[in-house]
Enzyme design. Structure first.
Site, mmCIF file in Angstrom:
data_model
loop_
_atom_site.group_PDB
_atom_site.id
_atom_site.type_symbol
_atom_site.label_atom_id
_atom_site.label_comp_id
_atom_site.label_asym_id
_atom_site.label_seq_id
_atom_site.Cartn_x
_atom_site.Cartn_y
_atom_site.Cartn_z
ATOM 1 N N CYS A 113 -18.862 15.262 -0.061
ATOM 2 C CA CYS A 113 -17.971 14.896 -0.973
ATOM 3 C C CYS A 113 -16.494 14.203 -1.013
ATOM 4 O O CYS A 113 -15.247 14.089 -1.612
ATOM 5 C CB CYS A 113 -18.105 16.312 -1.773
ATOM 6 N N HIS A 249 -10.749 16.862 -5.808
ATOM 7 C CA HIS A 249 -12.316 16.765 -6.303
ATOM 8 C C HIS A 249 -13.070 17.054 -7.113
ATOM 9 O O HIS A 249 -12.824 18.468 -8.053
ATOM 10 C CB HIS A 249 -13.568 17.218 -5.111
ATOM 11 N N ASN A 279 -20.583 17.239 -10.405
ATOM 12 C CA ASN A 279 -20.087 17.031 -9.138
ATOM 13 C C ASN A 279 -21.610 15.997 -8.425
ATOM 14 O O ASN A 279 -22.013 15.965 -7.972
ATOM 15 C CB ASN A 279 -19.995 18.413 -8.491
HETATM 16 O O1 UT7 Z 1 -18.550 19.723 -3.248
HETATM 17 C C1 UT7 Z 1 -17.940 21.480 -2.830
HETATM 18 C C2 UT7 Z 1 -19.259 21.371 -3.517
HETATM 19 N N1 UT7 Z 1 -19.340 23.204 -4.160
HETATM 20 C C3 UT7 Z 1 -18.599 23.445 -5.451
HETATM 21 O O2 UT7 Z 1 -17.379 23.292 -4.928
HETATM 22 C C4 UT7 Z 1 -19.009 24.488 -5.709
HETATM 23 C C5 UT7 Z 1 -18.399 25.778 -5.490
HETATM 24 N N2 UT7 Z 1 -19.189 26.915 -5.792
HETATM 25 C C6 UT7 Z 1 -18.908 27.563 -7.053
HETATM 26 O O3 UT7 Z 1 -18.865 26.287 -7.734
HETATM 27 C C7 UT7 Z 1 -19.628 28.576 -7.618
HETATM 28 O O4 UT7 Z 1 -19.613 29.093 -6.704
HETATM 29 C C8 UT7 Z 1 -20.390 28.611 -8.613
HETATM 30 C C9 UT7 Z 1 -20.711 28.291 -10.305
HETATM 31 C C10 UT7 Z 1 -21.679 28.142 -7.697
HETATM 32 C C11 UT7 Z 1 -21.202 30.166 -8.575
HETATM 33 O O5 UT7 Z 1 -19.606 30.753 -9.901
HETATM 34 P P1 UT7 Z 1 -19.027 32.261 -9.225
HETATM 35 O O6 UT7 Z 1 -18.685 32.449 -10.275
HETATM 36 O O7 UT7 Z 1 -19.087 32.063 -7.875
HETATM 37 O O8 UT7 Z 1 -20.653 33.185 -9.087
HETATM 38 P P2 UT7 Z 1 -21.542 34.493 -8.214
HETATM 39 O O9 UT7 Z 1 -22.821 32.874 -7.165
HETATM 40 O O10 UT7 Z 1 -20.074 34.657 -7.474
HETATM 41 O O11 UT7 Z 1 -22.973 34.412 -8.613
HETATM 42 C C12 UT7 Z 1 -22.155 36.295 -10.024
HETATM 43 C C13 UT7 Z 1 -23.537 36.290 -11.221
HETATM 44 C C14 UT7 Z 1 -24.671 36.864 -9.540
HETATM 45 O O12 UT7 Z 1 -25.289 37.416 -10.338
HETATM 46 P P3 UT7 Z 1 -24.960 38.808 -9.900
HETATM 47 O O13 UT7 Z 1 -25.492 39.165 -8.578
HETATM 48 O O14 UT7 Z 1 -23.624 38.862 -10.089
HETATM 49 O O15 UT7 Z 1 -26.119 40.090 -10.617
HETATM 50 C C15 UT7 Z 1 -25.048 35.272 -9.516
HETATM 51 O O16 UT7 Z 1 -26.444 35.267 -9.538
HETATM 52 O O17 UT7 Z 1 -24.165 34.878 -11.646
HETATM 53 C C16 UT7 Z 1 -25.389 34.880 -11.121
HETATM 54 N N3 UT7 Z 1 -25.359 32.977 -11.273
HETATM 55 C C17 UT7 Z 1 -26.633 33.001 -12.689
HETATM 56 N N4 UT7 Z 1 -26.023 33.193 -13.785
HETATM 57 C C18 UT7 Z 1 -26.551 32.826 -14.195
HETATM 58 C C19 UT7 Z 1 -25.732 31.815 -10.529
HETATM 59 N N5 UT7 Z 1 -25.619 31.308 -10.729
HETATM 60 C C20 UT7 Z 1 -26.075 31.177 -12.061
HETATM 61 C C21 UT7 Z 1 -26.031 30.308 -12.989
HETATM 62 N N6 UT7 Z 1 -26.797 30.618 -14.457
HETATM 63 N N7 UT7 Z 1 -26.521 29.063 -13.060
#
Ligand code: UT7
Length: 322
Positions: A113, A249, A279
């Site tokens: 990225c 980004h 992204n």
């Molecule tokens: O180019 C660089 C590449 N990547 C990035 O920049 C991405 C960086 N990360 C992110 O954008 C975020 O971490 C995400 C959008 C991927 C996730 O958001 P978050 O606020 O960090 O959520 P989390 O991973 O802490 O998950 C919170 C909850 C979890 O459930 P529990 O364990 O609290 O019950 C996940 O299982 O949300 C759940 N979850 C979802 N729920 C609904 C994870 N993905 C999803 C989903 N829909 N798509």
């Protein structure tokens, strides 16, 4: 002194739109969750017979038209991509052939990225040292091909697209500075853990997918891109008030907002386009730049700070006067 000046930009998004509601039918997620956690409403997906070079070509032709030059005027092609059409030749060579250019150097850059920022740094060095006079710099990806569409932690984030710019040698800047960083200690936090030399069977069977430790990557991206703003401003003896636009980004609106807030930029000076293309990895920054130029938002004379962050980790910035 020779500088590299941006004289044209272009971009291309595939026709097929994948909305959050479409994703609701594919994985256990909801439009509301995706909007709240990422700010992404939709992303584009390349057609089955559409490849990274096709996206790169469309964006490049637009950039050349905007610059008012033809392919024959280009003497350097650098393509940033993680999703090359072929193992080799490079997508840059394929693009060169499509555009009818031959002889001058063309090569790919792999910094995920942050790839477009790395490619800009390299093209800038070529121009400043007299190795090229007109460079075509492209970021293009079909990231949908390395996404596991059953993994809700990653599939909601990514999309396909291409962006390109023309850089020309000029007496006035241009690119004011570039800043690149990498740290391979974090290789496992965001990766496709298979490739040509290692576990090629996964590539052959179509299961070479992106894995990501989402919240760790999130924190790192915010810190690295906030620090980059400070590093870039200090290197140019500038304050944030000297910069007209910040283009972080385009990964997640929450990351973009956090970077803008930490760096002290008002939200109306921070470019956000991720909401409608997700992204797109190496394409994200040139897409955001081109869209903002075409919308009349970013204008000639403006100072723009662009930043990338990606797997590796890799991160970097380009400060540019248009
Ligand atoms: O180019 C660089 C590449 N990547 C990035 O920049 C991405 C960086 N990360 C992110 O954008 C975020 O971490 C995400 C959008 C991927 C996730 O958001 P978050 O606020 O960090 O959520 P989390 O991973 O802490 O998950 C919170 C909850 C979890 O459930 P529990 O364990 O609290 O019950 C996940 O299982 O949300 C759940 N979850 C979802 N729920 C609904 C994870 N993905 C999803 C989903 N829909 N798509």
């Amino acid at each position: 002194m020779i500088h590299a000046r941006l004289t044209g930009s272009g971009s291309y998004l595939p026709e097929k739109v994948l909305t959050n509601h479409d994703l609701e039918a594919m994985v256990d997620t909801s439009h509301e969750w995706i909007m709240a956690r990422t700010g992404i409403a939709e992303r584009r997906i390349a057609a089955e017979n559409e490849f990274t070079c096709d996206l790169a070509e469309r964006a490049s032709r637009e950039a050349l038209t905007a610059a008012g030059i033809g392919p024959a005027d280009i003497d350097l092609v650098v393509v940033a991509t993680t999703t090359a059409d072929q193992v080799f030749p490079s997508t840059a060579c394929l693009l060169q052939e499509r555009l009818g250019i031959s002889g001058s150097p063309a090569f790919d850059v792999q910094a995920v990225c942050a790839g477009f920022i790395f490619a800009m740094d390299i093209a800038n060095r070529f121009i400043r040292t007299g190795g090229a006079r007109r460079a075509l710099v492209v970021g293009a990806e079909t990231f949908s091909r390395i996404i596991d569409w059953t993994d809700r932690g990653t599939c909601i984030l990514f999309g396909d697209g291409g962006g390109a710019v023309v850089l020309e040698a000029d007496e006035t800047p241009g690119i004011l500075s570039t800043h690149l960083h990498s740290d391979g200690r974090y290789k496992d936090l965001l990766c496709v853990p298979t490739g040509v030399s290692r576990n090629y069977e996964a590539v052959q069977s179509g299961s070479a997918f992106t894995t990501m430790a989402g919240s760790e990557v999130f924190r790192w991206a915010v810190t690295a891109m906030s620090d980059l703003v400070a590093e870039t401003l200090a290197a140019n003896d500038m304050t944030k008030d000297d910069v007209d636009w910040l283009i972080p980004h385009q990964a997640n609106v929450r990351i973009i907002n956090a970077v803008g807030r930490r760096a002290g930029f008002p939200s109306d000076k921070v470019i956000v386009t991720v909401d409608h293309h997700g992204n797109t990895s190496a394409a994200s920054v040139p897409l955001a730049l081109d869209e903002s130029i075409r919308a009349g938002k970013i204008r000639t004379g403006d100072t723009v700070l662009m930043e990338g962050f990606g797997g590796g980790f890799t991160w970097g910035s380009v400060l540019l006067k248009l």
